[in-house]
Write a protein that holds these residues in place. Structure first.
Motif, PDB file in Angstrom:
ATOM      1  N   LEU A 290       0.665  -1.098  -0.028  1.00  0.00           N
ATOM      2  CA  LEU A 290       0.263   0.288  -0.062  1.00  0.00           C
ATOM      3  C   LEU A 290       0.881   1.383   0.144  1.00  0.00           C
ATOM      4  O   LEU A 290       0.247   2.470   0.145  1.00  0.00           O
ATOM      5  CB  LEU A 290      -0.719   0.033   1.048  1.00  0.00           C
ATOM      6  N   ASN A 291       1.951   1.200  -0.120  1.00  0.00           N
ATOM      7  CA  ASN A 291       2.800   2.519  -0.174  1.00  0.00           C
ATOM      8  C   ASN A 291       2.805   3.173  -1.385  1.00  0.00           C
ATOM      9  O   ASN A 291       2.421   2.634  -2.210  1.00  0.00           O
ATOM     10  CB  ASN A 291       4.573   1.894  -0.186  1.00  0.00           C
ATOM     11  N   ASP A 292       3.008   4.634  -1.217  1.00  0.00           N
ATOM     12  CA  ASP A 292       2.579   5.494  -2.558  1.00  0.00           C
ATOM     13  C   ASP A 292       3.676   4.852  -3.679  1.00  0.00           C
ATOM     14  O   ASP A 292       4.838   4.805  -3.356  1.00  0.00           O
ATOM     15  CB  ASP A 292       2.954   6.648  -1.905  1.00  0.00           C
ATOM     16  N   GLY A 293       3.052   5.056  -4.719  1.00  0.00           N
ATOM     17  CA  GLY A 293       3.751   4.812  -6.087  1.00  0.00           C
ATOM     18  C   GLY A 293       4.126   3.258  -6.376  1.00  0.00           C
ATOM     19  O   GLY A 293       4.694   3.003  -7.324  1.00  0.00           O
ATOM     20  N   ALA A 294       3.716   2.538  -5.355  1.00  0.00           N
ATOM     21  CA  ALA A 294       3.908   0.870  -5.586  1.00  0.00           C
ATOM     22  C   ALA A 294       2.711   0.418  -6.335  1.00  0.00           C
ATOM     23  O   ALA A 294       1.417   0.550  -5.891  1.00  0.00           O
ATOM     24  CB  ALA A 294       4.382   0.300  -4.259  1.00  0.00           C
ATOM     25  N   ASP A 295       2.791  -0.628  -6.792  1.00  0.00           N
ATOM     26  CA  ASP A 295       1.817  -1.660  -7.312  1.00  0.00           C
ATOM     27  C   ASP A 295       1.335  -2.494  -6.196  1.00  0.00           C
ATOM     28  O   ASP A 295       2.097  -3.223  -5.439  1.00  0.00           O
ATOM     29  CB  ASP A 295       2.214  -2.561  -8.666  1.00  0.00           C
ATOM     30  N   ALA A 296       0.162  -2.795  -6.047  1.00  0.00           N
ATOM     31  CA  ALA A 296      -0.647  -3.446  -4.781  1.00  0.00           C
ATOM     32  C   ALA A 296      -0.211  -4.808  -4.713  1.00  0.00           C
ATOM     33  O   ALA A 296       0.189  -5.412  -3.810  1.00  0.00           O
ATOM     34  CB  ALA A 296      -2.183  -3.325  -4.782  1.00  0.00           C
ATOM     35  N   ASP A 297       0.236  -5.276  -6.088  1.00  0.00           N
ATOM     36  CA  ASP A 297       0.405  -6.889  -6.138  1.00  0.00           C
ATOM     37  C   ASP A 297       1.826  -7.115  -5.839  1.00  0.00           C
ATOM     38  O   ASP A 297       2.211  -8.173  -5.997  1.00  0.00           O
ATOM     39  CB  ASP A 297      -0.139  -7.523  -7.535  1.00  0.00           C
ATOM     40  N   GLU A 298       2.699  -6.069  -5.730  1.00  0.00           N
ATOM     41  CA  GLU A 298       4.236  -6.306  -5.267  1.00  0.00           C
ATOM     42  C   GLU A 298       4.137  -6.650  -3.836  1.00  0.00           C
ATOM     43  O   GLU A 298       4.456  -5.616  -3.000  1.00  0.00           O
ATOM     44  CB  GLU A 298       5.031  -5.007  -5.844  1.00  0.00           C
TER      45      GLU A 298
END
Length: 313
Positions: free
Chosen positions: A81-89
């Motif tokens: 849920l970090n900003d700029g990251a893909d949720a599936d990572e």
């Protein structure tokens, strides 16, 4: 050194210890570290046996649950849920848990652990290590379910679009398929790890916690099954879009072939009568061009009727 450390007591109240001992006066002591902390490797090797220390220091992990003496080595994955990251990572939470201490290690921020940290600051922390595991796994599982539900909505939207055969494939369909694959990569071993955790018959995991952990393992199993179904559904949607595109291309090619079949003899005639040599019929007749056009029109009609009779149209 640690991101946070709390002594947690039976009623959930907390204090921040001033000593550096591994355990404290409460029910258990919770240590939370950042894996990139250069002092952390020396700290963990000084206080834990080599095998659990090594499990906390691994750069690359996959979900696992293994017993070591009276403690548990756990690696779990959560939605990013970090900003700029893909949720599936999905990001890794490394843990060592025994009856008196819980050590959690992160490389990137894990919102599920941050929520427990806020509870601890408010004096309402999980009162036992088993309750800590329940709280963390429940939050990780809830976020996975939310992400799977979002993908299900997208898949249903893609499927509704198929009612119109001329609808182009969604641009984000390949990204959605890759997202399902990445989630499935971690959720399958996480399902196995949680099932093993719920099956352990050790004092650390009392009977009532085992029941709740089994429910969480079952929820994770359902999420894995939903991901399997979504993968097949998205493949089916992609196949149908590909079939529609192939059908449209075949239809267009067929129309072009029919047009070419009709105009082929007309092109032959115009080429034949276009030669600029002596002896061409109609050179001195004022209506020769009209006759030629009418003849070509009649030939085109004849070719059309012939193709219909042969059921090519």
């Amino acid at each position: 050194m640690p991101i946070c450390v709390f002594d947690i007591f039976p009623d959930g109240t907390t204090t921040v210890p001033t000593d550096t001992a591994l355990t404290g006066p409460g029910t258990y002591r919770w240590w939370h570290f950042d894996l990139t902390d250069p002092e952390f490797p020396a700290w963990v090797h000084e206080r834990l046996p080599a095998i659990p220390a090594g499990s906390l220091l691994q750069n690359e992990t996959r979900p696992r649950c293994d017993r070591y003496e009276d403690g548990l080595m756990l690696n779990l994955r959560g939605i990013n849920l970090n900003d700029g990251a893909d949720a599936d990572e999905m990001i890794s939470a490394r843990m060592w848990v025994d009856g008196k201490v819980v050590i959690t290690v992160r490389r990137r921020r894990i919102f599920a652990i941050d929520a427990i940290r806020q509870q601890a600051v408010a004096g309402n922390a999980p009162h036992t290590p088993a309750a800590f595991l329940e709280a963390l796994i429940s939050r990780l599982t809830d976020r996975v379910q939310e992400q799977v539900a979002k993908i299900e909505e997208l898949a249903d939207y893609y499927e509704d679009d198929l009612e119109n055969k001329d609808t182009p494939p969604p641009r984000d369909l390949p990204d959605t398929r890759r997202s399902v694959i990445r989630l499935k990569r971690y959720m399958e071993p996480q399902r196995v790890a949680l099932a093993r955790l719920a099956a352990f018959d050790i004092p650390l995991i009392p009977t009532e916690s085992q029941f709740r952990l089994r429910e969480l393992a079952n929820t994770t199993t359902i999420a894995v099954e939903e991901l399997d179904a979504l993968r097949d559904q998205l493949v089916s949607i992609q196949d149908e879009h590909d079939a529609n595109i192939a059908h449209r291309q075949a239809r267009h090619g067929y129309v072009l072939s029919i047009v070419a079949a009709i105009f082929l003899p007309l092109g032959f005639l115009t080429g034949l009568f276009g030669v600029n040599i002596g002896g061409m019929p109609g050179l001195d007749h004022p209506y020769a061009f009209v006759y030629l056009c009418l003849s070509m029109l009649g030939l085109a009609v004849f070719m059309f009727v012939l193709l219909r009779w042969m059921r090519w149209l």
